[in-house]
Design an enzyme around this catalytic site. Structure first.
Site: not given
Length: 781
Positions: A684, A727
């Protein structure tokens, strides 16, 4: 006897006593119980005269008033030796037979019979002395043989018989003690010849000897076949009979009766009941103290204690269930919705099978306690079984009864302890199962956690099917990967993410702090936590997705305050961010700060860890070299591959941004992710590393208030990632205003809390050109 016989004179008319069921022979002494009035009158007549009676047997023993034609004509002249009156009005007499007699005439019928009797059959034998002696000896030998074969004859009588040489007398005494039938005995009495009587007795002795020989053979054969166990059984049966005669209680009978009652109360299925009754029959034939009896007794205890038909009624009130779930847990909306769906459908269809749920999430998020709340909401019993470290298949299915110390498996034990067949059964830490030479427990669970198969689950110890389809199984796991695919396929996976800081704050204020104040002996007035102090504990003293460390930290603060109160240093304390250091020491965790300025080659990335979201500042620089790429920061294989893909992609688009191709041959590039002691992996950070490289090559700074996450391909496409919620919360925590996410993660925003979406500008992108146009300041500040 002969002297007595000579002295007795028979009168012309003597009283007669009809007797039942017995033929009285001469020389025979026997007691008689007299109850009939006519018989009592006959006894009185005899006692008032010379004590002489005539005893004749009546043909029908049930006849209370026999007529002359119903009485045998031949009987025995007897003398009354003794008489005694009994309390019930009857008379007991002791008589001795003297001679045979034949009724010639009935001379009186009331109040008793009187008859004229003629003596007969006592003359000398019509055979010579040698023949008579031979017959006497033969009969004596026959009698001795019969006694040896087991015929019960009194030893005193045998001694007397040895001294008798008269054929008639010998025949009469033996006939009186052979136990002949009434007709047979009467037939011998009616024979007038002593020799014929002796021959008839010899015939009966031969018959008796044959019967005794066959009986002896049967006994010998049976004795040879009876083994030790059968002999013990016969002895036990005799012991039972003795105890019953003595009026003592029989423990074995009471135990059998108790088990029989328990089998009826258990309401077992037909085949299970048949097996239980079979085992109970075996137990009744065993010795109580034998090892096998203990095994069967334990097995019957388990069979009768299992809740075959016992079930708690489900509380299907949706509002009540929602209230209970919300009281016990904050958030976890997906799990709560699933349970409410189940209750609603159960209300529509009572026969619906229970789901198999698997709650997956990091430690401390409340997976196990959620199972307890579900049980409370539904009104069911709660059972928990820890699967961590289980390596023996028998822990699930049990041991076979052939093993010493065999027991049912934990599934059957849990159901028995619950006392109902529909509890909420939590299989905790199912991802920690192991396997070794003792079997594979995960494979054993395939039957348990299959709604189609578990209706006939068979434990090895019980060896009979038990219906588990009514049990609501809930499994918990931290990770899905270790769970075998066939087992995973049988379960409905529900992912429980880690708590956000806001959720932790709400849970701490509503649940954790009040609970810790109470458990540590304090009162609500003794301590008050400021909200900022709670946030400081969450951010600086705990780094987790769950709540265990937060609870421990709150408990530590309460203990410190409790000590101060005991020491007399106050009764009321306020916990502030500054006073936390006093109670807990310096904060072990320091979060990343927002970038102070827009710098070249430094990009704000976002990462997901098991303890929540984190901010990663990816740094890049270049120096003279040959076009190599150096990676540092303890990166995993996937992350290294992602950096290579980003480097390749930047090379392919360098012309669009005016980058000199020679830069890739005369410079080396160094990508670094800080906190090098912490392992990092995953794809990611692809667009983050590509942005850092592009910023260094173009010399343009990256916006400090922009964070990003997304996987990149070598053609520049931005692919989806996981852990978006965590996140975004990490970005919000450090003050970032704009977050770039993959377009394909846009649907994940639906479940995001409103306060997160309102605080951030979230920009979904599909390709890298969109990322660079937002993050890199090509036009200057």
């Amino acid at each position: 006897m002969e002297n007595i016989d000579r002295e007795v004179k028979i009168q012309e008319s003597i009283p007669m006593l009809p007797v039942r069921d017995i033929v009285v022979f001469p020389y025979m002494v026997i007691p008689l119980i007299i109850g009939r009035q006519s018989s009592k009158a006959a006894v009185d007549e005899a006692l008032n005269a010379d004590h002489i009676l005539f005893l004749a047997c009546q043909k029908n023993p049930a006849d209370e008033d026999p007529r002359p034609g119903e009485i045998y004509g031949v009987g025995t002249i007897a003398t009354i030796l003794r008489m005694m009156k009994l309390p019930d009005g009857k008379v007991k007499i002791l008589v001795q037979g003297l001679r045979r007699g034949k009724i010639e005439e009935y001379r009186q019928e009331t109040p008793c019979y009187k008859v004229k009797v003629a003596e007969f059959g006592d003359g000398a034998s019509d055979e010579n002395d040698l023949t008579t002696e031979a017959r006497v000896r033969h009969v004596k030998e026959q009698l001795a043989h019969a006694v040896n074969l087991g015929k019960p004859i009194l030893p005193d009588l045998l001694a007397v018989l040895e001294t008798i040489g008269d054929a008639g007398k010998l025949a009469d005494i033996i006939a009186a003690n052979l136990g002949l039938k009434l007709e047979e005995a009467q037939g011998i009495l009616e024979l007038d010849s002593p020799g014929k009587r002796l021959d008839k007795v010899s015939e009966f002795l031969n018959r008796e000897i044959s019967i005794l020989e066959v009986q002896q053979k049967i006994f010998t054969d049976a004795k040879g076949e009876i083994d030790k166990g059968q002999r013990e059984y016969f002895l036990r049966e005799q012991l039972k009979a003795i105890k019953r005669e003595l009026g003592e209680d029989d423990l074995a009978d009471r135990e059998t009766e108790e088990f029989s009652k328990k089998i009826k109360r258990a309401k077992m299925p037909k085949d299970v009941k048949a097996e239980a009754e079979k085992q109970l029959a075996r137990l009744s034939r065993m010795h109580q103290d034998s090892a096998e009896a203990n095994v069967v007794r334990t097995y019957l205890d388990w069979l009768t204690d299992m809740p075959w038909k016992k079930a708690t009624a489900d509380n299907l009130d949706i509002k009540h269930a929602m209230k209970v779930l919300n009281e016990d847990h904050y958030g976890l909306e997906e799990v709560k919705d699933r349970i409410l769906d189940f209750l609603a459908l159960r209300k529509l269809n009572a026969e619906m099978k229970s789901p198999i749920l698997c709650l997956v999430g990091p430690p401390g998020v409340g997976k196990t306690s959620l199972g307890r709340s579900i049980a409370r909401a539904m009104g069911r019993q709660f059972v928990r079984m820890s699967m961590g470290g289980v390596r023996d298949e028998a822990e699930i299915r049990g041991h076979r009864r052939t093993y010493i110390g065999a027991m049912p498996g934990k599934i059957a034990q849990g159901i028995k302890n619950a006392g109902t067949n529909n509890p909420v059964f939590v299989l905790d830490e199912i991802d920690k199962l192991g396997s070794d030479f003792r079997g594979d427990p995960a494979s054993a669970l395939l039957e348990v956690l299959d709604p189609v198969q578990n209706s006939a689950f068979t434990d090895h110890y019980l060896a009979v099917p038990f219906d588990l389809s009514n049990v609501l199984f809930i499994t918990t796991a931290n990770f899905l990967d270790p769970i075998p695919a066939p087992l995973k396929d049988r379960m409905e996976i529900i992912t429980i993410p880690g708590y956000t800081e806001e959720e932790k704050l709400a849970i701490a204020e509503k649940y954790i702090i009040p609970r810790q104040i109470k458990e540590n002996g304090l009162k609500s007035g003794n301590v008050r936590f400021e909200r900022q102090a709670v946030l400081a504990m969450i951010e600086g003293y705990t780094r987790e997705s769950g709540l265990r460390k937060l609870e421990q930290t709150a408990g530590k603060v309460c203990r410190k305050i409790g000590r101060l109160i005991v020491e007399g240093k106050g009764t009321s304390f306020k916990v502030t961010p500054r006073s936390l250091t006093k109670y807990l020491g310096p904060a072990p965790f320091r979060g990343e700060d927002e970038l102070k300025s827009n710098d070249v080659g430094i990009v704000t990335g976002l990462a997901w860890t098991p303890v929540g979201g984190e901010v990663l500042f990816v740094e890049c620089t270049r120096f003279g070299g040959k076009g190599g790429l150096i990676l540092t920061g303890m990166l995993g294989d996937v992350m290294k591959e992602s950096s290579q893909a980003a480097f390749t992609f930047v090379k392919t688009i360098s012309g669009k941004y005016g980058i000199d191709p020679e830069d890739f041959r005369k410079y080396d590039f160094h990508l670094h992710v800080p906190a090098g002691a912490i392992p990092k992996d995953g794809p990611s950070a692809g667009i983050t590393m590509a942005t850092a490289l592009l910023s260094v090559l173009t010399g343009k700074p990256v916006r400090k208030d922009v964070a990003m996450t997304g996987e990149i391909t070598i053609t520049g496409k931005v692919l989806p990632i996981g852990g978006l919620k965590e996140k975004l919360l990490a970005a919000k925590r450090i003050g970032v205003k704009t977050v770039i996410i993959p377009k394909k993660n846009e649907s994940d925003l639906i479940k995001l809390p409103k306060y997160v979406k309102s605080a951030l500008k979230i920009i979904p992108v599909e390709n890298y050109e969109e990322v660079s146009s937002i993050a890199i300041m090509f036009g200057g500040e």
